[in-house]
Design a protein around this motif. Structure first.
Motif, PDB file in Angstrom:
ATOM      1  N   VAL A 293      84.308  83.489  89.414  1.00 55.73           N
ATOM      2  CA  VAL A 293      83.665  83.303  90.711  1.00 55.73           C
ATOM      3  C   VAL A 293      84.555  83.855  91.828  1.00 55.73           C
ATOM      4  N   VAL A 294      85.849  83.549  91.767  1.00 58.32           N
ATOM      5  CA  VAL A 294      86.787  84.032  92.782  1.00 58.32           C
ATOM      6  C   VAL A 294      86.879  85.555  92.742  1.00 58.32           C
ATOM      7  N   THR A 295      86.930  86.130  91.544  1.00 57.23           N
ATOM      8  CA  THR A 295      87.018  87.585  91.410  1.00 57.23           C
ATOM      9  C   THR A 295      85.785  88.263  91.990  1.00 57.23           C
ATOM     10  N   ILE A 296      84.612  87.754  91.679  1.00 57.95           N
ATOM     11  CA  ILE A 296      83.375  88.343  92.208  1.00 57.95           C
ATOM     12  C   ILE A 296      83.328  88.196  93.727  1.00 57.95           C
ATOM     13  N   ALA A 297      83.752  87.059  94.248  1.00 56.43           N
ATOM     14  CA  ALA A 297      83.767  86.852  95.694  1.00 56.43           C
ATOM     15  C   ALA A 297      84.727  87.836  96.378  1.00 56.43           C
ATOM     16  N   LEU A 298      85.916  88.029  95.793  1.00 53.39           N
ATOM     17  CA  LEU A 298      86.887  88.964  96.366  1.00 53.39           C
ATOM     18  C   LEU A 298      86.370  90.403  96.306  1.00 53.39           C
ATOM     19  N   GLN A 299      85.749  90.774  95.208  1.00 51.19           N
ATOM     20  CA  GLN A 299      85.199  92.122  95.101  1.00 51.19           C
ATOM     21  C   GLN A 299      84.077  92.344  96.102  1.00 51.19           C
ATOM     22  N   THR A 300      83.245  91.348  96.283  1.00 47.79           N
ATOM     23  CA  THR A 300      82.157  91.449  97.258  1.00 47.79           C
ATOM     24  C   THR A 300      82.720  91.585  98.671  1.00 47.79           C
ATOM     25  N   GLY A 301      83.720  90.786  98.988  1.00 41.64           N
ATOM     26  CA  GLY A 301      84.362  90.880 100.301  1.00 41.64           C
ATOM     27  C   GLY A 301      84.997  92.243 100.529  1.00 41.64           C
ATOM     28  N   ALA A 302      85.661  92.753  99.509  1.00 42.40           N
ATOM     29  CA  ALA A 302      86.293  94.073  99.628  1.00 42.40           C
ATOM     30  C   ALA A 302      85.239  95.161  99.809  1.00 42.40           C
ATOM     31  N   ALA A 303      84.132  95.062  99.089  1.00 39.54           N
ATOM     32  CA  ALA A 303      83.061  96.056  99.226  1.00 39.54           C
ATOM     33  C   ALA A 303      82.450  96.011 100.621  1.00 39.54           C
ATOM     34  N   LEU A 304      82.257  94.810 101.151  1.00 42.48           N
ATOM     35  CA  LEU A 304      81.705  94.683 102.512  1.00 42.48           C
ATOM     36  C   LEU A 304      82.675  95.225 103.555  1.00 42.48           C
TER      37      LEU A 304
END
Length: 96
Positions: free
Chosen positions: A30-41
């Motif tokens: 969950v943390v990894t997906i959240a960080l990747q989403t934040g980085a993509a945004l």
């Protein structure tokens, strides 16, 4: 024996193909997906800002090109006028 062990049976619509969705998802995922989403945004926001800056610079470049074209036309007109003045002066000097 499961129903998949028998080769003569065919799979019917709605049968599970072996994939399972587990209710237990690791926190790290969950943390990894959240960080990747934040980085993509963040990356897409920075890309949009760069595009906006390039569009503004392009608009200014268009203005400079237009001004340069006008200045070239004016300088050609001034050269023609100067040539006429020089011809008149040459004729006036030649008469004396």
């Amino acid at each position: 024996m499961t129903k998949w062990d028998k080769p003569e049976e065919t799979m019917k619509l709605g049968d599970n193909a072996g994939w399972k969705l587990d209710r237990h998802i690791p926190v790290a995922l969950v943390v990894t997906i959240a960080l990747q989403t934040g980085a993509a945004l963040t990356w897409s926001g920075a890309a949009a800002e760069r595009l906006t800056a390039l569009e503004l610079r392009s608009g200014r470049t268009d203005e400079v090109v237009e001004r340069t074209a006008r200045l070239e036309e004016q300088s050609q007109a001034m050269r023609a006028s100067l040539a006429r003045i020089e011809e008149k002066l040459d004729r006036a000097v030649a008469r004396r």
